[in-house]
Motif scaffolding. Structure first.
Motif, PDB file in Angstrom:
ATOM      1  N   ALA A  38      47.964  49.311  41.467  1.00 34.61           N
ATOM      2  CA  ALA A  38      48.835  50.021  40.431  1.00 34.61           C
ATOM      3  C   ALA A  38      48.889  51.630  40.512  1.00 34.61           C
ATOM      4  O   ALA A  38      47.477  52.070  41.179  1.00 34.61           O
ATOM      5  CB  ALA A  38      48.322  49.619  39.094  1.00 34.61           C
ATOM      6  N   ASN A  39      49.990  52.247  40.580  1.00 41.11           N
ATOM      7  CA  ASN A  39      50.059  53.680  40.566  1.00 41.11           C
ATOM      8  C   ASN A  39      49.444  54.100  41.870  1.00 41.11           C
ATOM      9  O   ASN A  39      48.731  55.211  42.064  1.00 41.11           O
ATOM     10  CB  ASN A  39      49.205  54.417  39.491  1.00 41.11           C
ATOM     11  CG  ASN A  39      49.854  54.132  38.026  1.00 41.11           C
ATOM     12  OD1 ASN A  39      51.118  54.177  38.143  1.00 41.11           O
ATOM     13  ND2 ASN A  39      48.982  53.959  36.924  1.00 41.11           N
ATOM     14  N   MET A  40      49.695  53.321  43.075  1.00 36.96           N
ATOM     15  CA  MET A  40      49.270  53.816  44.452  1.00 36.96           C
ATOM     16  C   MET A  40      47.926  53.586  44.621  1.00 36.96           C
ATOM     17  O   MET A  40      46.907  54.228  45.508  1.00 36.96           O
ATOM     18  CB  MET A  40      49.653  55.087  44.798  1.00 36.96           C
ATOM     19  CG  MET A  40      51.436  55.291  44.566  1.00 36.96           C
ATOM     20  SD  MET A  40      52.072  54.106  45.413  1.00 36.96           S
ATOM     21  CE  MET A  40      52.311  55.218  47.116  1.00 36.96           C
ATOM     22  N   THR A  41      47.213  53.036  43.741  1.00 40.92           N
ATOM     23  CA  THR A  41      45.783  52.746  43.664  1.00 40.92           C
ATOM     24  C   THR A  41      45.205  51.280  43.880  1.00 40.92           C
ATOM     25  O   THR A  41      45.672  50.476  43.154  1.00 40.92           O
ATOM     26  CB  THR A  41      44.962  53.372  42.431  1.00 40.92           C
ATOM     27  OG1 THR A  41      45.369  54.747  42.240  1.00 40.92           O
ATOM     28  CG2 THR A  41      43.353  53.087  42.476  1.00 40.92           C
ATOM     29  N   ALA A  42      44.648  50.931  44.930  1.00 39.52           N
ATOM     30  CA  ALA A  42      44.018  49.793  45.298  1.00 39.52           C
ATOM     31  C   ALA A  42      42.560  49.537  44.735  1.00 39.52           C
ATOM     32  O   ALA A  42      41.880  50.476  44.674  1.00 39.52           O
ATOM     33  CB  ALA A  42      44.030  49.426  46.732  1.00 39.52           C
ATOM     34  N   TYR A  43      42.526  48.306  44.115  1.00 44.60           N
ATOM     35  CA  TYR A  43      41.216  47.889  43.405  1.00 44.60           C
ATOM     36  C   TYR A  43      40.467  47.074  44.174  1.00 44.60           C
ATOM     37  O   TYR A  43      40.915  45.900  44.471  1.00 44.60           O
ATOM     38  CB  TYR A  43      41.713  47.258  42.204  1.00 44.60           C
ATOM     39  CG  TYR A  43      41.780  48.391  40.957  1.00 44.60           C
ATOM     40  CD1 TYR A  43      41.185  49.402  40.426  1.00 44.60           C
ATOM     41  CD2 TYR A  43      43.603  48.522  40.929  1.00 44.60           C
ATOM     42  CE1 TYR A  43      41.965  50.446  39.698  1.00 44.60           C
ATOM     43  CE2 TYR A  43      43.900  49.494  40.224  1.00 44.60           C
ATOM     44  CZ  TYR A  43      43.184  50.572  39.441  1.00 44.60           C
ATOM     45  OH  TYR A  43      43.796  51.260  38.663  1.00 44.60           O
ATOM     46  N   LYS A  44      39.537  47.506  44.907  1.00 45.28           N
ATOM     47  CA  LYS A  44      38.951  46.789  45.999  1.00 45.28           C
ATOM     48  C   LYS A  44      37.466  46.395  45.720  1.00 45.28           C
ATOM     49  O   LYS A  44      36.755  45.351  46.478  1.00 45.28           O
ATOM     50  CB  LYS A  44      38.901  47.520  47.534  1.00 45.28           C
ATOM     51  CG  LYS A  44      40.458  47.595  47.909  1.00 45.28           C
ATOM     52  CD  LYS A  44      40.155  48.344  49.286  1.00 45.28           C
ATOM     53  CE  LYS A  44      41.439  48.577  49.833  1.00 45.28           C
ATOM     54  NZ  LYS A  44      41.351  49.414  51.107  1.00 45.28           N
ATOM     55  N   ASP A  45      36.790  46.938  44.750  1.00 45.02           N
ATOM     56  CA  ASP A  45      35.282  46.899  44.340  1.00 45.02           C
ATOM     57  C   ASP A  45      35.183  45.610  43.922  1.00 45.02           C
ATOM     58  O   ASP A  45      35.905  44.775  43.041  1.00 45.02           O
ATOM     59  CB  ASP A  45      34.877  47.890  43.460  1.00 45.02           C
ATOM     60  CG  ASP A  45      35.152  49.489  44.178  1.00 45.02           C
ATOM     61  OD1 ASP A  45      35.124  49.561  45.363  1.00 45.02           O
ATOM     62  OD2 ASP A  45      35.363  50.225  43.193  1.00 45.02           O
ATOM     63  N   GLY A  46      33.895  45.107  44.332  1.00 44.02           N
ATOM     64  CA  GLY A  46      33.211  43.839  43.731  1.00 44.02           C
ATOM     65  C   GLY A  46      34.147  42.609  44.266  1.00 44.02           C
ATOM     66  O   GLY A  46      34.609  42.595  45.456  1.00 44.02           O
ATOM     67  N   ASN A  47      34.705  41.812  43.319  1.00 40.64           N
ATOM     68  CA  ASN A  47      35.498  40.871  43.761  1.00 40.64           C
ATOM     69  C   ASN A  47      36.877  41.304  42.981  1.00 40.64           C
ATOM     70  O   ASN A  47      36.794  40.835  41.610  1.00 40.64           O
ATOM     71  CB  ASN A  47      35.076  39.542  43.038  1.00 40.64           C
ATOM     72  CG  ASN A  47      36.215  38.416  43.009  1.00 40.64           C
ATOM     73  OD1 ASN A  47      37.219  38.647  43.724  1.00 40.64           O
ATOM     74  ND2 ASN A  47      35.697  37.201  42.889  1.00 40.64           N
ATOM     75  N   PRO A  48      37.778  41.709  43.571  1.00 40.39           N
ATOM     76  CA  PRO A  48      38.614  42.314  42.868  1.00 40.39           C
ATOM     77  C   PRO A  48      39.870  41.473  42.434  1.00 40.39           C
ATOM     78  O   PRO A  48      40.788  41.763  41.431  1.00 40.39           O
ATOM     79  CB  PRO A  48      39.615  43.208  44.077  1.00 40.39           C
ATOM     80  CG  PRO A  48      39.176  42.723  45.282  1.00 40.39           C
ATOM     81  CD  PRO A  48      37.560  42.165  44.877  1.00 40.39           C
ATOM     82  N   TYR A  49      39.617  40.217  42.597  1.00 41.59           N
ATOM     83  CA  TYR A  49      40.675  39.106  42.269  1.00 41.59           C
ATOM     84  C   TYR A  49      40.123  38.400  40.997  1.00 41.59           C
ATOM     85  O   TYR A  49      40.713  37.435  40.544  1.00 41.59           O
ATOM     86  CB  TYR A  49      40.922  38.238  43.265  1.00 41.59           C
ATOM     87  CG  TYR A  49      41.550  38.962  44.600  1.00 41.59           C
ATOM     88  CD1 TYR A  49      42.921  39.291  44.690  1.00 41.59           C
ATOM     89  CD2 TYR A  49      40.875  39.046  45.804  1.00 41.59           C
ATOM     90  CE1 TYR A  49      43.430  39.753  45.926  1.00 41.59           C
ATOM     91  CE2 TYR A  49      41.469  39.626  46.576  1.00 41.59           C
ATOM     92  CZ  TYR A  49      42.706  40.140  46.697  1.00 41.59           C
ATOM     93  OH  TYR A  49      43.234  40.706  47.639  1.00 41.59           O
ATOM     94  N   HIS A  50      38.830  38.817  40.655  1.00 41.93           N
ATOM     95  CA  HIS A  50      38.453  38.216  39.085  1.00 41.93           C
ATOM     96  C   HIS A  50      38.634  39.386  38.117  1.00 41.93           C
ATOM     97  O   HIS A  50      38.221  40.518  38.379  1.00 41.93           O
ATOM     98  CB  HIS A  50      36.997  37.968  39.420  1.00 41.93           C
ATOM     99  CG  HIS A  50      36.591  37.490  38.058  1.00 41.93           C
ATOM    100  ND1 HIS A  50      36.638  35.997  37.597  1.00 41.93           N
ATOM    101  CD2 HIS A  50      35.540  38.015  37.363  1.00 41.93           C
ATOM    102  CE1 HIS A  50      36.064  36.100  36.380  1.00 41.93           C
ATOM    103  NE2 HIS A  50      35.369  37.105  36.211  1.00 41.93           N
ATOM    104  N   ASN A  51      39.492  39.001  36.973  1.00 42.83           N
ATOM    105  CA  ASN A  51      39.671  39.861  36.248  1.00 42.83           C
ATOM    106  C   ASN A  51      40.560  40.958  36.730  1.00 42.83           C
ATOM    107  O   ASN A  51      39.989  42.253  36.496  1.00 42.83           O
ATOM    108  CB  ASN A  51      38.699  40.413  35.115  1.00 42.83           C
ATOM    109  CG  ASN A  51      38.105  39.222  34.314  1.00 42.83           C
ATOM    110  OD1 ASN A  51      38.832  38.259  33.964  1.00 42.83           O
ATOM    111  ND2 ASN A  51      36.815  39.329  34.217  1.00 42.83           N
TER     112      ASN A  51
END
Length: 130
Positions: A38-51
């Motif tokens: 979102a907003n050109m920001t990738a969320y990769k930390d930890g398990n990004p696909y959980h919550n």
């Protein structure tokens, strides 16, 4: 007027406002899965696909056409998790309100799974944005 960055589709705000977990699109004749972004920001930390903090985008154009695959002419974006330039199709399994499982199937290799991802959420999980 369109919301968001001029290089991406203008639907991000409604996706975020409605806590959309996964978005599918095609036209590009290849396959790509993103990290939550979102907003050109990738969320990769930890398990990004959980919550997940943002939607996961799936380009499921690997079925191809008479012109063949589109191919990748530039390096992957920071939010790109997987790119595959082979013929295939996508299956989405909705197990319940907290578990989605997506598979990209290879049609030239006996239907093996080329890519897969679970999106899981705690019961009652609500996204909090900025």
């Amino acid at each position: 007027m369109k919301d968001g960055d001029s290089t991406v589709p203008g639907l991000e705000k409604p996706y975020l406002d409605n806590a959309v977990d996964m978005v599918f699109w095609g036209h590009v004749h290849s396959y790509e899965r993103t990290y939550p972004v979102a907003n050109m920001t990738a969320y990769k930390d930890g398990n990004p696909y959980h919550n997940p903090k943002a939607p996961v985008y799936i380009c499921t154009g690997g079925a191809g056409n008479q012109e063949g695959h589109t191919g990748y002419t530039h390096p992957p974006s920071p939010w790109s998790a997987q790119r595959i330039d082979r013929f295939g199709y996508t299956l989405l399994h909705v197990y319940n309100s907290t578990h989605l499982y997506m598979e990209q199937i290879d049609v030239n290799n006996n239907g093996t799974v080329m890519d897969s991802v679970w999106i899981t959420k705690n019961q009652g999980f609500q996204r909090n944005f900025w």
